[in-house]
Design a protein around this motif. Sequence first.
Motif, PDB file in Angstrom:
ATOM      1  N   VAL A 117       0.841  -1.191   0.000  1.00  0.00           N
ATOM      2  CA  VAL A 117       0.000   0.000   0.000  1.00  0.00           C
ATOM      3  C   VAL A 117       0.887   1.257   0.000  1.00  0.00           C
ATOM      4  O   VAL A 117       0.620   2.221  -0.715  1.00  0.00           O
ATOM      5  N   TYR A 118       1.978   1.213   0.782  1.00  0.00           N
ATOM      6  CA  TYR A 118       2.924   2.323   0.744  1.00  0.00           C
ATOM      7  C   TYR A 118       3.479   2.522  -0.668  1.00  0.00           C
ATOM      8  O   TYR A 118       3.616   3.641  -1.151  1.00  0.00           O
ATOM      9  N   GLY A 119       3.816   1.409  -1.317  1.00  0.00           N
ATOM     10  CA  GLY A 119       4.360   1.503  -2.665  1.00  0.00           C
ATOM     11  C   GLY A 119       3.342   2.101  -3.627  1.00  0.00           C
ATOM     12  O   GLY A 119       3.661   2.963  -4.447  1.00  0.00           O
ATOM     13  N   PHE A 120       2.112   1.648  -3.493  1.00  0.00           N
ATOM     14  CA  PHE A 120       1.015   2.118  -4.333  1.00  0.00           C
ATOM     15  C   PHE A 120       0.842   3.629  -4.173  1.00  0.00           C
ATOM     16  O   PHE A 120       0.727   4.370  -5.160  1.00  0.00           O
ATOM     17  N   ILE A 121       0.875   4.098  -2.919  1.00  0.00           N
ATOM     18  CA  ILE A 121       0.723   5.533  -2.670  1.00  0.00           C
ATOM     19  C   ILE A 121       1.955   6.285  -3.171  1.00  0.00           C
ATOM     20  O   ILE A 121       1.840   7.360  -3.768  1.00  0.00           O
ATOM     21  N   LEU A 131      -3.371  10.740   8.565  1.00  0.00           N
ATOM     22  CA  LEU A 131      -4.723  11.070   8.101  1.00  0.00           C
ATOM     23  C   LEU A 131      -4.742  11.203   6.586  1.00  0.00           C
ATOM     24  O   LEU A 131      -5.670  10.748   5.917  1.00  0.00           O
ATOM     25  N   GLY A 132      -3.689  11.822   6.048  1.00  0.00           N
ATOM     26  CA  GLY A 132      -3.600  11.963   4.592  1.00  0.00           C
ATOM     27  C   GLY A 132      -3.581  10.615   3.903  1.00  0.00           C
ATOM     28  O   GLY A 132      -4.311  10.370   2.939  1.00  0.00           O
ATOM     29  N   LEU A 133      -2.747   9.705   4.444  1.00  0.00           N
ATOM     30  CA  LEU A 133      -2.635   8.361   3.865  1.00  0.00           C
ATOM     31  C   LEU A 133      -3.982   7.652   3.893  1.00  0.00           C
ATOM     32  O   LEU A 133      -4.464   7.161   2.871  1.00  0.00           O
ATOM     33  N   LEU A 134      -4.570   7.632   5.108  1.00  0.00           N
ATOM     34  CA  LEU A 134      -5.849   6.924   5.247  1.00  0.00           C
ATOM     35  C   LEU A 134      -6.903   7.563   4.360  1.00  0.00           C
ATOM     36  O   LEU A 134      -7.636   6.873   3.649  1.00  0.00           O
ATOM     37  N   GLY A 135      -6.937   8.903   4.392  1.00  0.00           N
ATOM     38  CA  GLY A 135      -7.927   9.613   3.595  1.00  0.00           C
ATOM     39  C   GLY A 135      -7.780   9.277   2.124  1.00  0.00           C
ATOM     40  O   GLY A 135      -8.758   8.962   1.437  1.00  0.00           O
ATOM     41  N   TYR A 136      -6.529   9.294   1.646  1.00  0.00           N
ATOM     42  CA  TYR A 136      -6.282   9.035   0.229  1.00  0.00           C
ATOM     43  C   TYR A 136      -6.714   7.620  -0.156  1.00  0.00           C
ATOM     44  O   TYR A 136      -7.434   7.426  -1.136  1.00  0.00           O
ATOM     45  N   ILE A 137      -6.287   6.653   0.669  1.00  0.00           N
ATOM     46  CA  ILE A 137      -6.606   5.257   0.350  1.00  0.00           C
ATOM     47  C   ILE A 137      -8.124   5.048   0.358  1.00  0.00           C
ATOM     48  O   ILE A 137      -8.689   4.459  -0.574  1.00  0.00           O
ATOM     49  N   LEU A 138      -8.771   5.566   1.402  1.00  0.00           N
ATOM     50  CA  LEU A 138     -10.210   5.324   1.517  1.00  0.00           C
ATOM     51  C   LEU A 138     -10.976   6.091   0.445  1.00  0.00           C
ATOM     52  O   LEU A 138     -11.910   5.563  -0.161  1.00  0.00           O
ATOM     53  N   MET A 139     -10.550   7.333   0.184  1.00  0.00           N
ATOM     54  CA  MET A 139     -11.243   8.127  -0.848  1.00  0.00           C
ATOM     55  C   MET A 139     -11.159   7.443  -2.216  1.00  0.00           C
ATOM     56  O   MET A 139     -12.140   7.356  -2.934  1.00  0.00           O
ATOM     57  N   ARG A 140      -9.938   7.002  -2.553  1.00  0.00           N
ATOM     58  CA  ARG A 140      -9.757   6.387  -3.864  1.00  0.00           C
ATOM     59  C   ARG A 140     -10.429   5.034  -3.939  1.00  0.00           C
ATOM     60  O   ARG A 140     -10.917   4.632  -4.991  1.00  0.00           O
ATOM     61  N   GLY A 141     -10.387   4.308  -2.797  1.00  0.00           N
ATOM     62  CA  GLY A 141     -10.793   2.912  -2.860  1.00  0.00           C
ATOM     63  C   GLY A 141     -12.237   2.627  -2.476  1.00  0.00           C
ATOM     64  O   GLY A 141     -12.875   1.764  -3.069  1.00  0.00           O
ATOM     65  N   LEU A 142     -12.745   3.380  -1.498  1.00  0.00           N
ATOM     66  CA  LEU A 142     -14.043   2.987  -0.938  1.00  0.00           C
ATOM     67  C   LEU A 142     -15.167   3.009  -1.950  1.00  0.00           C
ATOM     68  O   LEU A 142     -16.082   2.201  -1.889  1.00  0.00           O
ATOM     69  N   ILE A 161      -9.490  -1.492  -8.934  1.00  0.00           N
ATOM     70  CA  ILE A 161      -9.472  -2.704  -8.118  1.00  0.00           C
ATOM     71  C   ILE A 161      -8.317  -2.636  -7.128  1.00  0.00           C
ATOM     72  O   ILE A 161      -8.482  -2.969  -5.949  1.00  0.00           O
ATOM     73  N   ALA A 162      -7.147  -2.171  -7.608  1.00  0.00           N
ATOM     74  CA  ALA A 162      -6.005  -2.040  -6.700  1.00  0.00           C
ATOM     75  C   ALA A 162      -6.345  -1.072  -5.575  1.00  0.00           C
ATOM     76  O   ALA A 162      -6.049  -1.333  -4.404  1.00  0.00           O
ATOM     77  N   ALA A 163      -6.991   0.046  -5.930  1.00  0.00           N
ATOM     78  CA  ALA A 163      -7.363   1.028  -4.906  1.00  0.00           C
ATOM     79  C   ALA A 163      -8.374   0.432  -3.934  1.00  0.00           C
ATOM     80  O   ALA A 163      -8.254   0.594  -2.712  1.00  0.00           O
ATOM     81  N   GLY A 164      -9.359  -0.282  -4.484  1.00  0.00           N
ATOM     82  CA  GLY A 164     -10.375  -0.888  -3.634  1.00  0.00           C
ATOM     83  C   GLY A 164      -9.782  -1.932  -2.709  1.00  0.00           C
ATOM     84  O   GLY A 164     -10.080  -1.969  -1.515  1.00  0.00           O
ATOM     85  N   ALA A 165      -8.887  -2.774  -3.262  1.00  0.00           N
ATOM     86  CA  ALA A 165      -8.269  -3.813  -2.449  1.00  0.00           C
ATOM     87  C   ALA A 165      -7.396  -3.185  -1.364  1.00  0.00           C
ATOM     88  O   ALA A 165      -7.359  -3.676  -0.231  1.00  0.00           O
ATOM     89  N   SER A 166      -6.704  -2.076  -1.708  1.00  0.00           N
ATOM     90  CA  SER A 166      -5.901  -1.382  -0.693  1.00  0.00           C
ATOM     91  C   SER A 166      -6.792  -0.891   0.429  1.00  0.00           C
ATOM     92  O   SER A 166      -6.442  -1.010   1.612  1.00  0.00           O
TER      93      SER A 166
END
Lengths: 315, 300, 298
Positions: free
Chosen positions: B132-136, C26-37, C261-266
């Motif tokens: 996930v770090y790599g992806f970001i 927060l930025g990391l979580l926000g980014y992952i969840l925003m892109r993926g959820l 899919i990668a974003a969602g799986a993340s």
Amino acid sequence: MQFRKSWIMTLALTSVVALAACGNNATTNNGGNNAAATNAPTEASSGADLSGSVLASGSTALQPLVEQVAEKFMETNTGVDIQVQGGGSGTGLTQVAEKQVDIGNSDVFAEEKLKDADAEKAAALVDHQVAVVGIATVTHPDAGVDGLTKQQLVDIFTGKVTNWKEVGGADQKIQIINRPGSSGTRATYESFALGMKTEDLQGSIQEDSSGTVKKMIGETPGAIGYLGLSYLDDSVKAISYEGVEPSVDNVISGKYPVWAYEHMYTNGEPTEAVKAFLDYFLTDEVQTGDVVELGYIPASKMQVSRDLEGNVTTK
Amino acid sequence: MRGKLKQSRFEKHHIEDFIGRSYMSLCVLLLVVIIISMVYFVASKGVSTFISGDVTVSDFLFGTKWSPEAEPASYGAFPFIAGSFLVTLLAALIASPLSICAALFMTEIVPGWGKKLLQPVIELLSGIPSVVYGFIGLSVIVPFLRNTFPGQGIGVAAGALVLSVMILPTITSVAADALSSLPQNLKESSFALGATRWQTISRVIIPTTLPAIMTGIVLGMARAFGEALAVQMVIGNAPFVPRSLFESASTLTSVITLGMGNTTMGSAHNNSLWSMALVLMLMTFVFIFLVRLLERRNKI
Amino acid sequence: MKPRTVDKIATGVIVFFALLIVGILLGLLGYILMRGLSHVSLDFLFSPPQKIRAGGGVGPQLFNSIYLLVLTLLITVPLGLGAGIYMAEYARPGRITGFIRLIVEVLSSFPSIVVGLFGLLLIVNYFNLGFSLVSGALALTVFNLPLMVRITEQAFRTVPKQQKEAGFALGLSKWKIVTSVLFPVALPTIITGTILSAGRVFGEAAALMFTAGMSSPRLNFNNWNPLSPTSPLNPFRPAETLAVHIWKINSEGLAPDAAQIAAGASAVLVITILIFNLAARFFGRYIYRKLTASKRMN
């Protein structure tokens, strides 16, 4: 006593969590799998006498195709169980040479990987060419070039030409997105597009996987690289080679030279189940169906053939 | 009657004790077996490059030319060793000040809610998987670097930035532990002398806990040195010692992930990758040795 | 500059950096969840992946991740408890104990890729277990075991001495003291630690690429016979986990919605880790309260 109670509770809780997780999966997946399951018995009669298990491993580029064909094969031959694993061409060849798997999938001829001390191992392997991949030269859409000659490509990949305007494009620095030295795609591209092995250039980017290469070329201004035909889309621009468009038809007719076989190697003569599976791979149903669907070129349709040394003969 | 009962209970105790003890010893023995077999197998694969005469140790460690598929092949792994050290040191350089500040925040500035706030943050950061770090890194850091600095965004700087976030939790938690175990009277006497908080931190707290903080940094570096996927995705993988921070380079781990699947076991190319795995393993020993050294100084 | 001013500036810098870290998370979580959820749905969670068509899910991968975690814990928890209790209660301080402690330290800091390669060499090729769940679980054991040992040892060490002494005074055997006096007190800490370490197992990819494989055969979720090759429970089948799937789809994905899919799986992966973290806190606190409360009643 106290301890025992809490211990049992913990155990129970964990198993409940695990069961819940499994149960959920089971119920929701029923729909998809029932359809497949009901299809199978109706056609099973044809290959019911065939049984055994087949283990294949190797090339990640070939893996999706083999998986899909295996699934179809197992539907008609319910007695056969085929497992397809990745690991890379090198792994596949190692494992088939050591007889750890029945089929080793590879993007390159076994002789290219198993050489010197291992040459004997390569000699024992039987080649089954099941598909062909065409490899296109690809640039960032803004590079402003529609085609390049072999010499121009050599100049770019050896670092003689570093700006797109020198080959008739925009005034932009060329960024090479290459593959690592062990890559089968790179070996193919160097043999048939450049005609020579190239040294890595300082500052070039190397990615092994086609997905990443595509992403990089699409995002990096001035980028050049090469991709399998099935990976092409609007984010990148495929350019012609010596005036020939990289297309499926041009590969089949032999006009476009940058292509490679996808190999499935067996160690010695295959067992009955393996042979049936490989034969099924070359039937028209698969070659014009799944092979084309997944973006490969049917090996059976090729109007030319090529041997290990790269000599092309018209069929 | 009573005597007999007592005796059997006594024996039962002994049997239980014996079984429990044997089981535990077996578990410990298993740990020993795992490490010995790991060292043995990786080392025996790793030295085969040198035994077969494909390359000498010094050519491998200090050779700068890596072209394993060319004729004649050369297996200089120096660019990768240099790349690994470079990203590791850079990551530690970025992460250390941040981590130490976070640890001070948790223990000295606002000991109450500071810890409540940062503890879960640190735990979560260490829990995020490296893919996930790599992806970001690939979808945020690389485009950012490409637009802000010369070069393609991909390269040493991107790798170091991704790694620095990944090792933040390691350094912070070790540093925070060290700071909070500091005797209270040390601080109090400093305050009593009229020192400000910063004077106390910079002249009393940091100097006394420095070896422990260094331990955290070394542990963080050990993690950065061995991290594979996240780095491989953003560093660019050119087999050269980079001339700038924004140029594509390789680490030991990235070259192993790229080449391992594509080469056949026993080939010279594959063996040289195992030699790199051996280097990674030996570096782990070096890092642990450093940690031990620092811990000993900490005790004095 | 006056010491007071310096103090103010320094404090400001420290607070800024500390908050920056919170911001990064927060930025990391926000980014992952925003892109993926936006891509995560029940269908996404339970349906199998598609090779070239859009709309594939991560069902088998999610199942594989959970199953692999269960297998790994089944191996590591008993072994880790044994070795950890030995280190805390039986080992006499000395050279050998020091050596074992060193082993635990080294094992837990080995790069995961080295562990993966070791697994490839010994488990996959030498023992010929192939790319399978078992191979993956054994490789994961290599770095989860030292963590479990450390967790157990620390948990036992935090038990107050008086409890042990009281046990001895009652004439209990050492084994009885360990299992019925010390273990229940140490249990909450052990459980919290185990769940946190489980998060690491769940997100591991580098070691699994070489051991559990990168392919997921079609699973028949009606078949619960662990020996059947299409059964999801069969431990000898190759299994791609969620983390490996993200890696694979990022690099080789042919489906048009591979990026989503990668974003969602993340996002799914990160949410699972979040749940693990929350569960660890909650569970530890709950059991602690339960144990201490019942003790008072006795």
